[in-house]
Scaffold this motif. Sequence first.
Motif, PDB file in Angstrom:
ATOM      1  N   GLY A 228       0.883  -1.172   0.000  1.00 23.61           N
ATOM      2  CA  GLY A 228       0.000   0.000   0.000  1.00 23.61           C
ATOM      3  C   GLY A 228       0.914   1.213   0.000  1.00 23.61           C
ATOM      4  O   GLY A 228       1.682   1.396   0.928  1.00 23.61           O
ATOM      5  N   THR A 229       0.863   2.018  -1.067  1.00 18.56           N
ATOM      6  CA  THR A 229       1.859   3.084  -1.171  1.00 18.56           C
ATOM      7  C   THR A 229       1.229   4.448  -1.446  1.00 18.56           C
ATOM      8  O   THR A 229       0.231   4.546  -2.167  1.00 18.56           O
ATOM      9  CB  THR A 229       2.911   2.776  -2.261  1.00 18.56           C
ATOM     10  N   PHE A 230       1.850   5.463  -0.875  1.00 16.52           N
ATOM     11  CA  PHE A 230       1.453   6.850  -1.129  1.00 16.52           C
ATOM     12  C   PHE A 230       2.508   7.566  -1.963  1.00 16.52           C
ATOM     13  O   PHE A 230       2.508   8.789  -2.045  1.00 16.52           O
ATOM     14  CB  PHE A 230       1.191   7.580   0.202  1.00 16.52           C
ATOM     15  N   MET A 231       3.399   6.771  -2.549  1.00 17.63           N
ATOM     16  CA  MET A 231       4.332   7.339  -3.517  1.00 17.63           C
ATOM     17  C   MET A 231       3.507   8.106  -4.549  1.00 17.63           C
ATOM     18  O   MET A 231       2.529   7.578  -5.079  1.00 17.63           O
ATOM     19  CB  MET A 231       5.101   6.185  -4.178  1.00 17.63           C
ATOM     20  N   PRO A 232       3.899   9.372  -4.847  1.00 24.53           N
ATOM     21  CA  PRO A 232       3.004  10.193  -5.669  1.00 24.53           C
ATOM     22  C   PRO A 232       2.769   9.659  -7.083  1.00 24.53           C
ATOM     23  O   PRO A 232       1.671   9.777  -7.608  1.00 24.53           O
ATOM     24  CB  PRO A 232       3.714  11.547  -5.735  1.00 24.53           C
ATOM     25  N   LYS A 233       3.781   9.090  -7.715  1.00 22.33           N
ATOM     26  CA  LYS A 233       3.599   8.660  -9.115  1.00 22.33           C
ATOM     27  C   LYS A 233       4.338   7.346  -9.302  1.00 22.33           C
ATOM     28  O   LYS A 233       5.446   7.288  -9.849  1.00 22.33           O
ATOM     29  CB  LYS A 233       4.163   9.738 -10.048  1.00 22.33           C
ATOM     30  N   PRO A 234       3.735   6.254  -8.834  1.00 25.40           N
ATOM     31  CA  PRO A 234       4.455   4.977  -8.942  1.00 25.40           C
ATOM     32  C   PRO A 234       4.604   4.488 -10.387  1.00 25.40           C
ATOM     33  O   PRO A 234       5.557   3.778 -10.688  1.00 25.40           O
ATOM     34  CB  PRO A 234       3.621   4.008  -8.109  1.00 25.40           C
ATOM     35  N   PHE A 235       3.675   4.852 -11.266  1.00 23.98           N
ATOM     36  CA  PHE A 235       3.727   4.368 -12.649  1.00 23.98           C
ATOM     37  C   PHE A 235       3.464   5.518 -13.618  1.00 23.98           C
ATOM     38  O   PHE A 235       2.510   6.270 -13.431  1.00 23.98           O
ATOM     39  CB  PHE A 235       2.666   3.274 -12.877  1.00 23.98           C
ATOM     40  N   MET A 236       4.294   5.598 -14.627  1.00 24.73           N
ATOM     41  CA  MET A 236       4.158   6.669 -15.606  1.00 24.73           C
ATOM     42  C   MET A 236       2.802   6.634 -16.305  1.00 24.73           C
ATOM     43  O   MET A 236       2.219   7.664 -16.623  1.00 24.73           O
ATOM     44  CB  MET A 236       5.260   6.487 -16.646  1.00 24.73           C
ATOM     45  N   GLU A 237       2.277   5.416 -16.517  1.00 28.79           N
ATOM     46  CA  GLU A 237       1.048   5.253 -17.307  1.00 28.79           C
ATOM     47  C   GLU A 237      -0.198   5.597 -16.514  1.00 28.79           C
ATOM     48  O   GLU A 237      -1.281   5.706 -17.076  1.00 28.79           O
ATOM     49  CB  GLU A 237       0.898   3.792 -17.764  1.00 28.79           C
ATOM     50  N   ALA A 238      -0.081   5.710 -15.196  1.00 32.00           N
ATOM     51  CA  ALA A 238      -1.290   5.835 -14.367  1.00 32.00           C
ATOM     52  C   ALA A 238      -1.314   7.176 -13.640  1.00 32.00           C
ATOM     53  O   ALA A 238      -0.266   7.693 -13.261  1.00 32.00           O
ATOM     54  CB  ALA A 238      -1.318   4.699 -13.347  1.00 32.00           C
ATOM     55  N   GLN A 239      -2.524   7.683 -13.465  1.00 28.73           N
ATOM     56  CA  GLN A 239      -2.694   8.887 -12.655  1.00 28.73           C
ATOM     57  C   GLN A 239      -2.024   8.704 -11.288  1.00 28.73           C
ATOM     58  O   GLN A 239      -2.096   7.624 -10.713  1.00 28.73           O
ATOM     59  CB  GLN A 239      -4.202   9.012 -12.435  1.00 28.73           C
ATOM     60  N   GLY A 240      -1.402   9.750 -10.792  1.00 24.84           N
ATOM     61  CA  GLY A 240      -0.695   9.634  -9.506  1.00 24.84           C
ATOM     62  C   GLY A 240      -1.619   9.714  -8.307  1.00 24.84           C
ATOM     63  O   GLY A 240      -2.834   9.820  -8.444  1.00 24.84           O
ATOM     64  N   SER A 241      -1.018   9.643  -7.128  1.00 24.94           N
ATOM     65  CA  SER A 241      -1.784   9.712  -5.882  1.00 24.94           C
ATOM     66  C   SER A 241      -1.590  11.072  -5.236  1.00 24.94           C
ATOM     67  O   SER A 241      -0.477  11.440  -4.844  1.00 24.94           O
ATOM     68  CB  SER A 241      -1.314   8.628  -4.912  1.00 24.94           C
ATOM     69  N   GLY A 242      -2.694  11.791  -5.100  1.00 19.45           N
ATOM     70  CA  GLY A 242      -2.648  13.116  -4.477  1.00 19.45           C
ATOM     71  C   GLY A 242      -3.076  13.054  -3.026  1.00 19.45           C
ATOM     72  O   GLY A 242      -3.635  12.061  -2.548  1.00 19.45           O
ATOM     73  N   LEU A 243      -2.783  14.137  -2.337  1.00 18.85           N
ATOM     74  CA  LEU A 243      -3.298  14.347  -0.984  1.00 18.85           C
ATOM     75  C   LEU A 243      -4.005  15.698  -1.040  1.00 18.85           C
ATOM     76  O   LEU A 243      -3.375  16.750  -0.951  1.00 18.85           O
ATOM     77  CB  LEU A 243      -2.149  14.381   0.034  1.00 18.85           C
ATOM     78  N   HIS A 244      -5.301  15.645  -1.295  1.00 14.80           N
ATOM     79  CA  HIS A 244      -6.044  16.904  -1.429  1.00 14.80           C
ATOM     80  C   HIS A 244      -6.419  17.388  -0.034  1.00 14.80           C
ATOM     81  O   HIS A 244      -6.949  16.625   0.771  1.00 14.80           O
ATOM     82  CB  HIS A 244      -7.283  16.685  -2.293  1.00 14.80           C
ATOM     83  N   LEU A 245      -6.110  18.641   0.213  1.00 20.96           N
ATOM     84  CA  LEU A 245      -6.334  19.184   1.558  1.00 20.96           C
ATOM     85  C   LEU A 245      -7.501  20.165   1.506  1.00 20.96           C
ATOM     86  O   LEU A 245      -7.443  21.179   0.804  1.00 20.96           O
ATOM     87  CB  LEU A 245      -5.059  19.881   2.047  1.00 20.96           C
ATOM     88  N   HIS A 246      -8.550  19.845   2.251  1.00 23.44           N
ATOM     89  CA  HIS A 246      -9.748  20.705   2.290  1.00 23.44           C
ATOM     90  C   HIS A 246      -9.650  21.645   3.485  1.00 23.44           C
ATOM     91  O   HIS A 246      -9.462  21.202   4.617  1.00 23.44           O
ATOM     92  CB  HIS A 246     -11.008  19.843   2.386  1.00 23.44           C
ATOM     93  N   ILE A 247      -9.795  22.937   3.200  1.00 24.53           N
ATOM     94  CA  ILE A 247      -9.569  23.944   4.234  1.00 24.53           C
ATOM     95  C   ILE A 247     -10.877  24.694   4.481  1.00 24.53           C
ATOM     96  O   ILE A 247     -11.516  25.172   3.531  1.00 24.53           O
ATOM     97  CB  ILE A 247      -8.490  24.953   3.764  1.00 24.53           C
ATOM     98  N   GLY A 248     -11.272  24.785   5.737  1.00 24.89           N
ATOM     99  CA  GLY A 248     -12.463  25.550   6.106  1.00 24.89           C
ATOM    100  C   GLY A 248     -12.114  26.531   7.215  1.00 24.89           C
ATOM    101  O   GLY A 248     -11.060  26.422   7.855  1.00 24.89           O
ATOM    102  N   LEU A 249     -13.004  27.495   7.449  1.00 31.12           N
ATOM    103  CA  LEU A 249     -12.765  28.492   8.511  1.00 31.12           C
ATOM    104  C   LEU A 249     -14.100  28.840   9.154  1.00 31.12           C
ATOM    105  O   LEU A 249     -15.074  29.129   8.460  1.00 31.12           O
ATOM    106  CB  LEU A 249     -12.124  29.750   7.895  1.00 31.12           C
ATOM    107  N   ARG A 250     -14.111  28.810  10.480  1.00 36.56           N
ATOM    108  CA  ARG A 250     -15.356  29.098  11.207  1.00 36.56           C
ATOM    109  C   ARG A 250     -15.098  30.079  12.327  1.00 36.56           C
ATOM    110  O   ARG A 250     -13.964  30.174  12.807  1.00 36.56           O
ATOM    111  CB  ARG A 250     -15.895  27.824  11.843  1.00 36.56           C
ATOM    112  N   ASP A 251     -16.162  30.731  12.794  1.00 38.05           N
ATOM    113  CA  ASP A 251     -15.988  31.559  13.995  1.00 38.05           C
ATOM    114  C   ASP A 251     -16.241  30.686  15.225  1.00 38.05           C
ATOM    115  O   ASP A 251     -16.561  29.495  15.107  1.00 38.05           O
ATOM    116  CB  ASP A 251     -16.868  32.819  13.936  1.00 38.05           C
ATOM    117  N   SER A 252     -16.132  31.302  16.417  1.00 40.07           N
ATOM    118  CA  SER A 252     -16.197  30.459  17.619  1.00 40.07           C
ATOM    119  C   SER A 252     -17.594  29.862  17.805  1.00 40.07           C
ATOM    120  O   SER A 252     -17.755  28.858  18.484  1.00 40.07           O
ATOM    121  CB  SER A 252     -15.757  31.245  18.846  1.00 40.07           C
TER     122      SER A 252
END
Length: 453
Positions: A228-252
Amino acid sequence: MNREQVLASAEQQEIAFAQLEFVDPVGIGRGVLLAREHLPQALNRGINFSVSTMAVSLDSHIVVPELGVQAGDFWAVADPSTYVVLPYLERTAHLFADLVDADGRPWPGCPRAALRRQCAAAAQELGRVTLGFEQEGALVKRENGRPRWAHEGHFFNFDILNAEHPFLLDLVGVLRAMGIEPEKARAENQFGQIELNIRYGEPLAAVEQHWRFKQAFRHLARRHGLIGTFMPKPFMEAQGSGLHLHIGLRDSAGHDLFFDPDDDSGLELSALGRHFLAGLLAHSGGILALGSPSVNSYKRLLPGTWSPAHSGYAVGNRSVFVRVVESRPAAAGGPSAKRLELRSPDGTCNPYFLAIAVIAAGRDGVRRALDPGPALTGHDTAELSAAERERLGARFLPRTLDQALAVLEADEVLREALGPLLFGSFLAAKRDELESYHTVISEREYAHYLEHF
Ligand code: GLU
Ligand code: MG
């Protein structure tokens, strides 16, 4: 949980070992395995480590002379509130450590302390940041010693998920047992790439849940006979693995601070949201270095791959650096909240560093009231001509780790956010890693040079 509760439950659960862990600048987990009887020491005084532990490259070189073997110790003190039993190991608990100096003050090389500082500053200036880590990972096997994808199917189809049912069942069970809420899984590419979304949260908790998710994924894949790997681009032929970061902001009171349905730009973003977004764009090079910190990362970040090669932002567009996440109108049951999705990072980053960089960049954008410029909504950045890219401000992001590190080095906001020790150690370790690519002779060089010259 407090210290006493941790000790009581460890005893009651007949725990034999506790892993005490922290994450080094290049994203390698380091720590010590303690017999349960020694847990009180980790919770109270801490366990000492050479300061060199936080200045090591992927080739295990100590890369900062001032943090050499002569430079003394820091102490890793277990944070009792992070106690969990690791369901995939026998009778073993896990805790994250705060790194302190001999007097018990935060050691300047502590990523948790640096993230807490960033969150406190954001809380004063803006509000409460929330982060959601959306990690893609690949299931890989070896054929004649070479890595090879584990499946051939279709993306978003169930066949791969059905074939990996036992692995997914184990994974979801393990995450739940550690207090992590898995929301949904999908086959992200046709070769066995899996994305599993876990619920967003406060930055420190979100970073550490993400860390535990990654370790569980790797461990359980191995148990099921795969890598199980999080290497970003293990294979040239295949879409790579991203880490999409979702950012939100709230008040108290929990009200969303990014959402403004009356925004005339059509983004449904508040002024605060626009400035924060502009801060991410202004620091895109440094964010790239910290969030995509491997030579291999830049083989993923190419035009036409669903991952960003250019700076810029848009609604409903997966080719850009920051996606303003589209939502259905409130009348259609849509949320009254807005998130920004940073699409460049990958699983080789130190997630504390990524969170620190994103919050510091957003704060800087708000402090300087930066404007994000025109949106790239409706444009696949891979299809734009050079002139259109110029007009729309879609500049190429750094194309290599080398270029990204140079931009990071000049970024005073990110330097200040990480502090000189972590910043310097990261740069030195990454340059050491790069150097190895310039000296180790690769298969590619044999293909190009061995028999043709
Ligand atoms: N795998 C793509 C990447 O490398 C992203 C696909 C998606 O939009 O989820 O970032
Ligand atoms: Mg995805």
